[in-house]
Motif scaffolding. Structure first.
Motif, PDB file in Angstrom:
ATOM      1  N   ASN A  16       0.873  -1.162   0.000  1.00 45.99           N
ATOM      2  CA  ASN A  16       0.000   0.000   0.000  1.00 45.99           C
ATOM      3  C   ASN A  16       0.917   1.221   0.000  1.00 45.99           C
ATOM      4  OD1 ASN A  16       0.694   0.758   2.746  1.00 45.99           O
ATOM      5  ND2 ASN A  16      -0.626  -0.920   3.431  1.00 45.99           N
ATOM      6  N   PRO A  17       0.368   2.431  -0.007  1.00 45.67           N
ATOM      7  CA  PRO A  17       1.245   3.611  -0.076  1.00 45.67           C
ATOM      8  C   PRO A  17       2.163   3.797   1.126  1.00 45.67           C
ATOM      9  CG  PRO A  17      -0.962   4.165  -0.800  1.00 45.67           C
ATOM     10  CD  PRO A  17      -1.036   2.778  -0.221  1.00 45.67           C
ATOM     11  N   TRP A  18       1.998   3.027   2.177  1.00 50.18           N
ATOM     12  CA  TRP A  18       2.842   3.148   3.360  1.00 50.18           C
ATOM     13  C   TRP A  18       3.762   1.937   3.538  1.00 50.18           C
ATOM     14  CZ3 TRP A  18      -2.317   4.139   3.010  1.00 50.18           C
ATOM     15  CH2 TRP A  18      -2.662   5.493   3.042  1.00 50.18           C
ATOM     16  N   THR A  19       3.832   1.065   2.545  1.00 49.42           N
ATOM     17  CA  THR A  19       4.712  -0.101   2.648  1.00 49.42           C
ATOM     18  C   THR A  19       6.161   0.350   2.626  1.00 49.42           C
ATOM     19  OG1 THR A  19       3.116  -1.550   1.579  1.00 49.42           O
ATOM     20  CG2 THR A  19       5.418  -2.263   1.556  1.00 49.42           C
ATOM     21  N   MET A  20       6.896  -0.043   3.655  1.00 50.14           N
ATOM     22  CA  MET A  20       8.322   0.248   3.748  1.00 50.14           C
ATOM     23  C   MET A  20       8.936  -0.664   4.793  1.00 50.14           C
ATOM     24  SD  MET A  20       8.326   3.829   5.775  1.00 50.14           S
ATOM     25  CE  MET A  20       7.040   4.152   6.966  1.00 50.14           C
TER      26      MET A  20
END
Length: 172
Positions: A16-20
């Protein structure tokens, strides 16, 4: 990024846009785009290009498909130097990842082991090299290389061995 069975069932969202990587100190407002997935030969991992929406830096993330663990493979210089790594592809034996690494005014084909160590720049030519792919036996890397001066690159392919030699007949 999603994964599903080849018959179209069991769809699962991988990113998702916060995958890190949980160890990355990325600004909470920096939504991440994920692209260019490559699944390891054993099916356990996927490597993706992870891009910042703020500064357009790109990293390679390795996602464990069993556990969901995310490891940033190429952020050793994050914050100190711009990072422009992407287009990771697994070697046929699953031990090595080839990728494109932005270095100064060039993009070089680079390899590393599956944990982000033993980094080796394969091309040292100062050109815009891209789209690495392994030969089925893992002996060669094939990649595109733009060597012109026009604003819009022409399409071209170079077939070079990891050792830097032009492959002989029988490349397969």
């Amino acid at each position: 990024m999603f994964i599903e069975n080849r018959n179209g069932t069991d769809v699962r969202q991988l990113t998702n846009p916060w995958t890190m990587d949980c160890q990355d100190a990325i600004d909470p407002g920096d939504l991440r785009g994920n692209m260019n997935p490559s699944v390891s030969p054993d099916g356990r991992y996927v490597v993706v290009t992870n891009m910042s929406n703020i500064d357009r830096e790109t990293f390679l993330l390795r996602i464990d498909l069993r556990t969901g663990a995310v490891v940033n493979l190429t952020n050793a210089t994050s914050g100190a130097l711009p990072v422009a790594d992407g287009s990771g592809v697994w070697s046929p034996d699953g031990k090595t990842v080839a990728f494109v690494s932005g270095q100064a005014d060039s993009e070089e084909i680079t390899t590393m082991d599956m944990n982000g160590y033993h980094v080796q720049t394969i091309t040292h030519d100062g050109y815009r090299n891209s789209s690495p792919q392994w030969s089925p036996n893992g002996e060669y890397l094939v990649y595109s290389s733009y060597r012109g001066t026009a604003a819009l690159p022409a399409v071209g392919q170079a077939q070079l061995a990891a050792a830097g030699n032009v492959p002989k007949a029988g490349f397969a």
